[in-house]
Write a protein that holds these residues in place. Structure first.
Motif, mmCIF file in Angstrom:
data_model
loop_
_atom_site.group_PDB
_atom_site.id
_atom_site.type_symbol
_atom_site.label_atom_id
_atom_site.label_comp_id
_atom_site.label_asym_id
_atom_site.label_seq_id
_atom_site.Cartn_x
_atom_site.Cartn_y
_atom_site.Cartn_z
ATOM 1 N N VAL A 1 -5.480 10.165 -2.910
ATOM 2 C CA VAL A 1 -6.590 9.198 -2.880
ATOM 3 C C VAL A 1 -6.058 7.799 -3.136
ATOM 4 C CG1 VAL A 1 -8.681 8.446 -4.066
ATOM 5 C CG2 VAL A 1 -8.373 10.863 -3.505
ATOM 6 N N ARG A 2 -5.146 7.705 -4.103
ATOM 7 C CA ARG A 2 -4.564 6.395 -4.408
ATOM 8 C C ARG A 2 -3.757 5.863 -3.215
ATOM 9 N NH1 ARG A 2 -3.640 3.403 -8.853
ATOM 10 N NH2 ARG A 2 -4.529 4.996 -10.202
ATOM 11 N N ARG A 3 -3.023 6.762 -2.558
ATOM 12 C CA ARG A 3 -2.256 6.328 -1.394
ATOM 13 C C ARG A 3 -3.179 5.864 -0.271
ATOM 14 N NH1 ARG A 3 2.530 10.968 -1.214
ATOM 15 N NH2 ARG A 3 3.840 9.989 -2.830
ATOM 16 N N ALA A 4 -4.316 6.543 -0.117
ATOM 17 C CA ALA A 4 -5.275 6.125 0.902
ATOM 18 C C ALA A 4 -5.816 4.726 0.592
ATOM 19 C CB ALA A 4 -6.416 7.130 0.997
ATOM 20 N N LEU A 5 -6.079 4.478 -0.692
ATOM 21 C CA LEU A 5 -6.558 3.159 -1.087
ATOM 22 C C LEU A 5 -5.509 2.087 -0.864
ATOM 23 C CD1 LEU A 5 -8.460 4.017 -4.410
ATOM 24 C CD2 LEU A 5 -9.465 3.324 -2.227
ATOM 25 N N SER A 6 -4.246 2.486 -1.076
ATOM 26 C CA SER A 6 -3.179 1.491 -0.891
ATOM 27 C C SER A 6 -3.055 1.058 0.561
ATOM 28 C CB SER A 6 -1.850 2.063 -1.376
ATOM 29 O OG SER A 6 -1.353 3.049 -0.479
ATOM 30 N N LEU A 7 -3.589 1.878 1.478
ATOM 31 C CA LEU A 7 -3.558 1.528 2.894
ATOM 32 C C LEU A 7 -4.703 0.596 3.280
ATOM 33 C CD1 LEU A 7 -2.666 5.064 4.270
ATOM 34 C CD2 LEU A 7 -1.202 3.037 4.363
ATOM 35 N N ALA B 1 3.964 -1.411 -4.702
ATOM 36 C CA ALA B 1 4.936 -1.810 -3.670
ATOM 37 C C ALA B 1 4.537 -1.254 -2.301
ATOM 38 C CB ALA B 1 6.334 -1.319 -4.060
ATOM 39 N N GLU B 2 4.042 -0.017 -2.304
ATOM 40 C CA GLU B 2 3.601 0.588 -1.046
ATOM 41 C C GLU B 2 2.420 -0.181 -0.465
ATOM 42 O OE1 GLU B 2 2.305 5.006 0.686
ATOM 43 O OE2 GLU B 2 2.590 4.680 -1.475
ATOM 44 N N HIS B 3 1.510 -0.616 -1.340
ATOM 45 C CA HIS B 3 0.344 -1.383 -0.881
ATOM 46 C C HIS B 3 0.791 -2.700 -0.248
ATOM 47 C CE1 HIS B 3 -3.664 -3.036 -0.694
ATOM 48 N NE2 HIS B 3 -3.304 -4.064 -1.464
ATOM 49 N N GLU B 4 1.722 -3.397 -0.885
ATOM 50 C CA GLU B 4 2.207 -4.663 -0.352
ATOM 51 C C GLU B 4 2.918 -4.450 0.983
ATOM 52 O OE1 GLU B 4 4.599 -6.061 -3.520
ATOM 53 O OE2 GLU B 4 2.900 -6.803 -4.730
ATOM 54 N N LYS B 5 3.643 -3.315 1.083
ATOM 55 C CA LYS B 5 4.325 -2.992 2.338
ATOM 56 C C LYS B 5 3.307 -2.723 3.438
ATOM 57 C CE LYS B 5 7.466 0.407 4.377
ATOM 58 N NZ LYS B 5 8.287 1.629 4.122
ATOM 59 N N ASN B 6 2.231 -2.027 3.083
ATOM 60 C CA ASN B 6 1.206 -1.720 4.076
ATOM 61 C C ASN B 6 0.528 -2.985 4.596
ATOM 62 O OD1 ASN B 6 1.661 1.036 3.895
ATOM 63 N ND2 ASN B 6 0.154 1.307 2.249
ATOM 64 N N LEU B 7 0.331 -3.944 3.686
ATOM 65 C CA LEU B 7 -0.306 -5.195 4.109
ATOM 66 C C LEU B 7 0.548 -5.935 5.134
ATOM 67 C CD1 LEU B 7 -1.704 -6.547 0.709
ATOM 68 C CD2 LEU B 7 -2.984 -5.488 2.579
ATOM 69 N N ALA B 8 1.846 -5.724 5.005
ATOM 70 C CA ALA B 8 2.754 -6.430 5.934
ATOM 71 C C ALA B 8 3.049 -5.627 7.192
ATOM 72 C CB ALA B 8 4.060 -6.768 5.211
ATOM 73 N N SER B 9 2.600 -4.400 7.246
ATOM 74 C CA SER B 9 2.909 -3.541 8.389
ATOM 75 C C SER B 9 1.946 -3.792 9.541
ATOM 76 C CB SER B 9 2.819 -2.066 7.981
ATOM 77 O OG SER B 9 3.729 -1.766 6.948
ATOM 78 N N GLU B 10 2.374 -3.322 10.716
ATOM 79 C CA GLU B 10 1.504 -3.410 11.880
ATOM 80 C C GLU B 10 0.324 -2.454 11.722
ATOM 81 O OE1 GLU B 10 3.663 -2.664 15.404
ATOM 82 O OE2 GLU B 10 5.021 -4.384 15.167
ATOM 83 N N GLU C 1 -2.025 10.631 8.097
ATOM 84 C CA GLU C 1 -1.169 11.601 7.401
ATOM 85 C C GLU C 1 -1.664 11.828 5.971
ATOM 86 O OE1 GLU C 1 2.643 9.832 7.648
ATOM 87 O OE2 GLU C 1 2.980 10.358 9.767
ATOM 88 N N VAL C 2 -2.018 10.740 5.302
ATOM 89 C CA VAL C 2 -2.499 10.855 3.925
ATOM 90 C C VAL C 2 -3.810 11.639 3.873
ATOM 91 C CG1 VAL C 2 -3.429 9.548 1.982
ATOM 92 C CG2 VAL C 2 -1.310 8.809 3.083
#
Length: 616
Positions: A317-323, A567-576, A586-587
């Protein structure tokens, strides 16, 4: 040739064992997939405990009621445990499943030594002549035999007789009940239950809920059913908790005859003898109780698996939110990290709570020890005050098992209180696992080797008294001879003084026996008072250290997870956008699988009690 009962008496596995273990295996695989190695290892340890866990059934009764013969009959090994009329069991004998029939004898330390099955009586019974153990350092004998009834983990524990003057054995058996799954109380068809047996049952009601009554020697006493009816009335009055407990009439001799007939190639006679013995219904009932104990252990395992899969679902759930592109997630993670940092500080509330509650626990244990020692001094002291010249021997036999019982009860209380302390402390710290295994140490060696019961110096024997009496008697005899015939006068004088000297010697011997008994009671109480408090202090300090370390490690791990999540959230914000959509799918798929596992665990949890009732 070793004969075994029919395979139908084999203890079966709990009907939900395979389903629970399969679910736990799936949860473990999921934990590995999520890089939660600690959770996977914890589940491995829980599964090992379930698979290795034994169901302990303590067999209790007055001596010569047939306890040992009953155990021999249940496992199909007549003559395995000593059953001679002049031999009394003086330590607990734990009979469990094993391939080679080896016996382990435990002494004052954690290690034992192997002996043959033919040496059980030597190490577990009183010497018939001296009425004392041949090996004073033996605290327990563990016997392993390949019996079908024991194959699934059932343990049968043979105990010393609970009646008579050796009250210490009853105290030790009562302490053992705190760690047992069930009690088999053995009576026989010769006479109704005794006052000492009823007193034991009254005290046992505080310690164990599951009791089975076995009335033995039904082949020897045709009126055993009338005796059983009277026993049921007495138990309903004195121990009403057990009023509805099941009863089984058995004949151990008929079991032995059945096995002998089977060995002689007489299957019909063997079947008749076995049916007449009544042993199969009792065996089946014990197997059902063992499955019930399995159910409790499975429920605990299922609880741990459910907690793990819930935590894994929350992670997804947290990973989904980070996206999510929302900046609110980053602020939430930062707040959680700040709260964890505060909990890691030296002034955190949980640290103060741990210090205060552990100090109170140690003081409570010392108070409990003092109370129990005072009860021991008073109870044994009152017996000494009214005892005769045999009281020293009685106290010398009685005190060692009483001391061991006192330690077992304190040890059980300490483990329970330490676990409660940990659970209360960790209740609000999600994700922290509690493991106090090994925190409470074994009984100290000096406690296992209590002072030897030795008589004090200074008492004169009856022979010495007789020599002095003879001299005085000769003098008195000469005076009497002046009045009556000389030989008669001398004999009369010796006889009179001998009689009074015997009375004096007997009185002095009783006084000396009481004095020696009081001295020995003081030595044992002093040993207990000196040895137990350091063990308690060590256990509490160890628990405090373990809990503090576990909480600290859990908080650190949670902070690391939050850092990774941020860090994953910040990476997601920068991703396509396309990459984020793919990772989100996947999550979500992972989350669905974990939620499905959680639902399966919850459904199994609702089925466990019902299936346990059906199998009992």
């Amino acid at each position: 040739m070793t004969l075994q009962p029919p395979a139908t008496t084999t203890r079966g596995r709990h009907p939900l064992t395979d389903e629970v273990l399969a679910l736990v295996a799936d949860v473990r695989a999921t934990a590995v997939e999520d890089d939660e190695a600690g959770a996977a290892e914890a589940l491995d340890a829980d599964v090992a405990r379930v698979q290795a866990g034994n169901a302990a059934v303590v067999v209790v009764g007055e001596k010569k009621r047939g306890k040992s013969s009953l155990i021999n009959a249940l496992i199909g090994r007549p003559g395995l445990l000593p059953v001679d009329a002049d031999v009394a069991t003086c330590v607990h004998i734990v009979v469990s499943h094993g391939p080679d029939g080896a016996t382990v004898v435990l002494g004052g330390g954690p290690e034992g030594r192997e002996v043959g099955l033919d040496a059980i009586a030597e190490y577990a019974a009183l010497d018939p002549g001296a009425r004392a153990p041949e090996h004073e350092d033996v605290s327990q004998v563990q016997v392993r035999v390949p019996a079908p009834l024991l194959e699934g983990g059932l343990e049968l524990i043979d105990t010393p007789g609970v009646g008579g003057l050796v009250a210490g054995h009853a105290a030790l058996t009562l302490a053992t009940l705190n760690r047992a799954d069930a009690l088999v109380f053995v009576l026989d068809g010769s006479s109704e239950i005794t006052a000492s047996e009823l007193a034991f049952l009254e005290r046992a009601t505080e310690r164990i809920a599951t009791v089975v009554f076995a009335i033995t020697k039904i082949d020897q006493f045709p009126s055993w059913e009338a005796v059983r009816a009277r026993d049921i009335e007495l138990i309903a009055h004195h121990a009403p908790r057990y009023a509805n407990a099941p009863w089984f009439g058995v004949s151990s001799r008929a079991v032995a005859d059945a096995l002998a007939a089977e060995a002689d190639g007489e299957p019909e006679e063997a079947a008749e003898e076995r049916a007449a013995s009544g042993i199969d219904p009792l065996s089946a009932h014990l197997a059902g109780l063992a499955e019930g104990a399995d159910g409790l252990r499975l429920a605990n395992l299922l609880h741990q698996a459910t907690a793990t899969v819930k935590r894994l679902s929350a992670l997804q759930v947290r990973r989904a939110l980070s996206l999510s592109p929302s900046p609110e997630f980053a602020e939430l993670v930062k707040r959680e990290k700040a709260a964890l940092t505060a909990l890691q500080g030296q002034n955190a509330t949980w640290r103060q709570t741990l210090a205060e509650r552990s100090a109170r626990l140690e003081q409570r244990m010392r108070t409990e020890l003092n109370r129990r020692l005072e009860d021991l001094r008073k109870e044994v002291g009152d017996r000494i005050a009214v005892g005769n010249n045999k009281i020293f021997d009685e106290v010398g036999t009685d005190l060692p098992p009483r001391a061991q019982a006192l330690w077992i009860e304190l040890d059980t209380l300490l483990r329970r209180e330490l676990t409660a302390l940990g659970q209360a402390l960790l209740a609000d710290l999600e994700g922290v696992e509690l493991d106090l295994a090994g925190v409470v140490p074994d009984a100290p060696e000096r406690l296992a080797q209590l002072p030897e019961a030795a008589r004090g110096a200074g008492s004169t024997s009856f022979a010495e008294q007789g020599i002095m009496a003879a001299g005085l008697g000769m003098g008195l005899g000469h005076l009497v001879a002046l009045v009556v015939a000389p030989p008669i006068g001398i004999l009369a004088g010796v006889g009179a003084v001998g009689f009074f000297s015997w009375r004096r010697w007997s009185k002095e011997r009783g006084a000396r026996s009481r004095e020696d008994a009081r001295r020995y009671l003081g030595e044992v109480a002093t040993r207990l008072n000196n040895e137990i408090p350091p063990v308690v202090s060590q256990a509490v300090a160890g628990a405090r250290e373990v809990l503090g370390r576990q909480i600290t490690e859990a908080l650190t791990a949670e902070k690391e997870r939050l850092t990774v999540s941020l860090a994953e959230h910040e990476k997601n914000l920068a991703s396509e956008k396309s990459a984020v959509v793919r990772r989100k799918a996947e999550v979500e798929a992972r989350l669905r699988r974990r939620n499905a596992l959680r639902e399966t665990a919850e459904q199994l949890a609702t089925r466990l009690p019902a299936d346990r009732e059906e199998s009992s």
